[in-house]
Write a protein that holds these residues in place. Structure first.
Motif, PDB file in Angstrom:
ATOM      1  N   PRO A   1       1.176  -1.133   0.015  1.00 30.01           N
ATOM      2  CA  PRO A   1       0.169  -0.132  -0.168  1.00 30.01           C
ATOM      3  C   PRO A   1       0.651   1.229  -0.423  1.00 30.01           C
ATOM      4  O   PRO A   1       0.571   1.767  -0.795  1.00 30.01           O
ATOM      5  CB  PRO A   1      -0.935  -0.581   1.899  1.00 30.01           C
ATOM      6  CG  PRO A   1      -0.615  -1.754   1.686  1.00 30.01           C
ATOM      7  CD  PRO A   1       0.414  -2.130   0.837  1.00 30.01           C
ATOM      8  N   ALA A   2       1.811   1.316   0.486  1.00 29.54           N
ATOM      9  CA  ALA A   2       2.778   2.728   1.202  1.00 29.54           C
ATOM     10  C   ALA A   2       3.845   3.278  -0.685  1.00 29.54           C
ATOM     11  O   ALA A   2       3.641   3.946  -1.245  1.00 29.54           O
ATOM     12  CB  ALA A   2       3.893   2.499   1.602  1.00 29.54           C
ATOM     13  N   GLU A   3       3.678   1.254  -1.252  1.00 30.09           N
ATOM     14  CA  GLU A   3       4.304   2.012  -2.314  1.00 30.09           C
ATOM     15  C   GLU A   3       3.344   2.407  -3.325  1.00 30.09           C
ATOM     16  O   GLU A   3       3.219   2.751  -4.837  1.00 30.09           O
ATOM     17  CB  GLU A   3       4.882   0.510  -2.655  1.00 30.09           C
ATOM     18  CG  GLU A   3       6.537   0.214  -2.135  1.00 30.09           C
ATOM     19  CD  GLU A   3       6.552  -1.194  -2.496  1.00 30.09           C
ATOM     20  OE1 GLU A   3       7.826  -1.481  -2.412  1.00 30.09           O
ATOM     21  OE2 GLU A   3       5.731  -2.431  -3.160  1.00 30.09           O
ATOM     22  N   LEU A   4       1.939   1.192  -3.442  1.00 25.17           N
ATOM     23  CA  LEU A   4       1.038   1.973  -4.611  1.00 25.17           C
ATOM     24  C   LEU A   4       1.186   3.943  -4.109  1.00 25.17           C
ATOM     25  O   LEU A   4       0.944   4.445  -5.305  1.00 25.17           O
ATOM     26  CB  LEU A   4       0.387   1.217  -4.116  1.00 25.17           C
ATOM     27  CG  LEU A   4      -0.466  -0.469  -4.243  1.00 25.17           C
ATOM     28  CD1 LEU A   4      -1.725  -0.258  -4.133  1.00 25.17           C
ATOM     29  CD2 LEU A   4      -0.337   0.243  -6.277  1.00 25.17           C
ATOM     30  N   ASP A   5       0.785   4.292  -2.705  1.00 25.31           N
ATOM     31  CA  ASP A   5       0.624   5.625  -2.269  1.00 25.31           C
ATOM     32  C   ASP A   5       1.903   6.200  -3.308  1.00 25.31           C
ATOM     33  O   ASP A   5       1.424   7.354  -3.549  1.00 25.31           O
ATOM     34  CB  ASP A   5       0.641   5.875  -1.017  1.00 25.31           C
ATOM     35  CG  ASP A   5      -0.762   5.184  -0.701  1.00 25.31           C
ATOM     36  OD1 ASP A   5      -1.615   5.368  -1.508  1.00 25.31           O
ATOM     37  OD2 ASP A   5      -0.933   4.720   0.332  1.00 25.31           O
ATOM     38  N   LEU A   6       2.839   6.242  -2.839  1.00 18.77           N
ATOM     39  CA  LEU A   6       3.755   6.899  -3.739  1.00 18.77           C
ATOM     40  C   LEU A   6       3.838   6.976  -4.949  1.00 18.77           C
ATOM     41  O   LEU A   6       3.735   7.612  -5.651  1.00 18.77           O
ATOM     42  CB  LEU A   6       5.178   6.022  -3.727  1.00 18.77           C
ATOM     43  CG  LEU A   6       6.809   6.922  -3.815  1.00 18.77           C
ATOM     44  CD1 LEU A   6       6.876   7.826  -2.515  1.00 18.77           C
ATOM     45  CD2 LEU A   6       7.715   6.079  -2.797  1.00 18.77           C
TER      46      LEU A   6
END
Length: 196
Positions: free
Chosen positions: A32-37
């Motif tokens: 999820p953090a990578e997607l948001d980035l």
């Protein structure tokens, strides 16, 4: 030598399409953090080229950005990948006809990514995969005669036929392999058209 405005705008549009491509490729595997980035990169890229787009393209791009946000909020990975690849399509479709690499090459990339995203959906979206193939066939027909490398031309013909056959048979492993071959061949087409 000054760079013509069209080629400068084209380069900016193609660069802006890259985060959309990245989001499509990583939608199923990223944290999820990578997607948001990556979604942040997508928004920044889109904002940077709005002035190079027609009003209708801006409207379409805004729809894709809203769909990306909605899919991310609901953690619908397949819908996220599709929204991202549709944003990619808006940007590459805005590239001028004077570009060295024909728009059809980038749209073949789009079709391969859309096919692959639909394959990874649960359940796989076979009907949409067949629509992506029909679109890919149209794009290929528009440029195949310009591809003087007969081996490359034959490989692309075979690849599209394999993708269609795998989707008709609903053969997941064959479809996945065929999609990866097609995407690799699009890279070869880009090199062919970029050759001096």
């Amino acid at each position: 030598m000054a760079v013509p405005a069209a080629s400068s705008a084209d380069a900016a549009l193609l660069a802006a399409a890259e985060p959309f491509e990245k989001l499509t490729e990583t939608a199923f595997s990223a944290t999820p953090a990578e997607l948001d980035l990556t979604i942040g990169e997508v928004r920044t890229a889109a904002a940077g080229v709005r002035s190079a787009l027609s009003a209708s393209a801006v409207g379409l791009l805004d729809e894709r950005l809203a769909a990306i946000a909605s899919a991310r909020g609901a953690d619908r990975r397949a819908d996220l990948a599709i929204a991202a690849v549709e944003g990619y399509r808006v940007l590459v479709s805005a590239v001028s006809a004077a570009a060295k690499v024909p728009t059809a090459v980038n749209l073949l990339d789009y079709a391969g990514f859309r096919y692959d995203a639909n394959l990874k959906a649960k359940p796989a979206r076979w009907a949409d995969m067949m629509q992506a193939m029909a679109f890919a066939r149209e794009q290929w027909a528009s440029i195949a005669s310009r591809v003087t490398d007969s081996a490359l031309r034959g490989q692309m013909d075979t690849s599209l036929t394999e993708m269609e056959g795998a989707a008709k048979r609903r053969d997941v492993p064959a479809a996945a392999a065929a999609a990866q071959r097609e995407l690799a061949l699009v890279d070869d087409l880009e090199k062919f058209f970029n050759a001096p």
